[in-house]
Design a protein around this motif. Structure first.
Motif, PDB file in Angstrom:
ATOM      1  N   ARG A  22      18.558  30.949  15.311  1.00  0.00           N
ATOM      2  CA  ARG A  22      17.306  31.114  16.043  1.00  0.00           C
ATOM      3  C   ARG A  22      17.650  31.752  17.385  1.00  0.00           C
ATOM      4  O   ARG A  22      18.544  31.284  18.091  1.00  0.00           O
ATOM      5  CB  ARG A  22      16.620  29.778  16.256  1.00  0.00           C
ATOM      6  N   VAL A  23      16.946  32.817  17.722  1.00  0.00           N
ATOM      7  CA  VAL A  23      17.170  33.499  18.989  1.00  0.00           C
ATOM      8  C   VAL A  23      15.863  33.556  19.765  1.00  0.00           C
ATOM      9  O   VAL A  23      14.775  33.597  19.180  1.00  0.00           O
ATOM     10  CB  VAL A  23      17.733  34.922  18.786  1.00  0.00           C
ATOM     11  N   GLN A  24      15.994  33.555  21.081  1.00  0.00           N
ATOM     12  CA  GLN A  24      14.810  33.614  21.933  1.00  0.00           C
ATOM     13  C   GLN A  24      15.184  34.366  23.204  1.00  0.00           C
ATOM     14  O   GLN A  24      16.244  34.135  23.784  1.00  0.00           O
ATOM     15  CB  GLN A  24      14.322  32.214  22.270  1.00  0.00           C
ATOM     16  N   ALA A  25      14.317  35.278  23.625  1.00  0.00           N
ATOM     17  CA  ALA A  25      14.542  36.043  24.842  1.00  0.00           C
ATOM     18  C   ALA A  25      13.209  36.431  25.443  1.00  0.00           C
ATOM     19  O   ALA A  25      12.181  36.458  24.766  1.00  0.00           O
ATOM     20  CB  ALA A  25      15.363  37.289  24.534  1.00  0.00           C
ATOM     21  N   GLU A  26      13.255  36.728  26.722  1.00  0.00           N
ATOM     22  CA  GLU A  26      12.037  37.157  27.405  1.00  0.00           C
ATOM     23  C   GLU A  26      12.082  38.672  27.599  1.00  0.00           C
ATOM     24  O   GLU A  26      13.089  39.225  28.033  1.00  0.00           O
ATOM     25  CB  GLU A  26      11.927  36.476  28.764  1.00  0.00           C
ATOM     26  N   TYR A  27      11.009  39.322  27.264  1.00  0.00           N
ATOM     27  CA  TYR A  27      10.868  40.765  27.458  1.00  0.00           C
ATOM     28  C   TYR A  27       9.878  41.002  28.591  1.00  0.00           C
ATOM     29  O   TYR A  27       8.741  40.542  28.537  1.00  0.00           O
ATOM     30  CB  TYR A  27      10.371  41.437  26.182  1.00  0.00           C
ATOM     31  N   GLY A  41       6.225  34.050  29.941  1.00  0.00           N
ATOM     32  CA  GLY A  41       7.598  33.832  30.388  1.00  0.00           C
ATOM     33  C   GLY A  41       7.676  33.556  31.880  1.00  0.00           C
ATOM     34  O   GLY A  41       6.698  33.685  32.626  1.00  0.00           O
ATOM     35  N   GLN A  42       8.870  33.188  32.339  1.00  0.00           N
ATOM     36  CA  GLN A  42       9.075  32.840  33.746  1.00  0.00           C
ATOM     37  C   GLN A  42       8.784  34.014  34.673  1.00  0.00           C
ATOM     38  O   GLN A  42       8.297  33.831  35.783  1.00  0.00           O
ATOM     39  CB  GLN A  42      10.507  32.366  33.968  1.00  0.00           C
ATOM     40  N   ASN A  43       9.091  35.229  34.233  1.00  0.00           N
ATOM     41  CA  ASN A  43       8.895  36.410  35.070  1.00  0.00           C
ATOM     42  C   ASN A  43       7.647  37.190  34.674  1.00  0.00           C
ATOM     43  O   ASN A  43       7.538  38.374  34.966  1.00  0.00           O
ATOM     44  CB  ASN A  43      10.119  37.325  34.984  1.00  0.00           C
ATOM     45  N   VAL A  47       7.731  36.052  25.679  1.00  0.00           N
ATOM     46  CA  VAL A  47       8.817  35.319  25.023  1.00  0.00           C
ATOM     47  C   VAL A  47       8.832  35.726  23.558  1.00  0.00           C
ATOM     48  O   VAL A  47       7.867  35.525  22.828  1.00  0.00           O
ATOM     49  CB  VAL A  47       8.624  33.793  25.174  1.00  0.00           C
ATOM     50  N   THR A  49      10.696  35.393  19.870  1.00  0.00           N
ATOM     51  CA  THR A  49      11.478  34.437  19.112  1.00  0.00           C
ATOM     52  C   THR A  49      11.683  34.942  17.701  1.00  0.00           C
ATOM     53  O   THR A  49      10.762  35.515  17.106  1.00  0.00           O
ATOM     54  CB  THR A  49      10.747  33.071  19.060  1.00  0.00           C
ATOM     55  N   ASP A  51      13.923  33.885  13.879  1.00  0.00           N
ATOM     56  CA  ASP A  51      14.823  32.968  13.186  1.00  0.00           C
ATOM     57  C   ASP A  51      15.078  33.477  11.778  1.00  0.00           C
ATOM     58  O   ASP A  51      14.300  34.234  11.219  1.00  0.00           O
ATOM     59  CB  ASP A  51      14.301  31.538  13.169  1.00  0.00           C
TER      60      ASP A  51
END
Length: 56
Positions: A22-27, A41-43, A47, A49, A51
């Motif tokens: 499972r991968v997760q990243a913010e674009y 997302g934080q910025n 987000v 995701t 899997d």
């Protein structure tokens, strides 16, 4: 699920291993599009995701 990975399956059972990832990243887009698009997302990004599971 088998606790001991070094043992063999009983007679008549098929040997198999499963792997899950499972991968997760913010674009964060380069352009703000006038502030009409805003991700969670934080910025202020989106987000993403993904899997996958496979039997070896």
């Amino acid at each position: 699920m088998k606790a001991n990975w070094n043992s063999f399956c009983p007679a008549g059972q098929t040997f198999a291993r499963f792997v899950s990832v499972r991968v997760q990243a913010e674009y964060v887009p380069q352009h703000s599009f006038g502030g009409i698009l805003h991700g969670d997302g934080q910025n202020g990004g989106y987000v993403l995701t993904g899997d996958a599971s496979v039997r070896l």
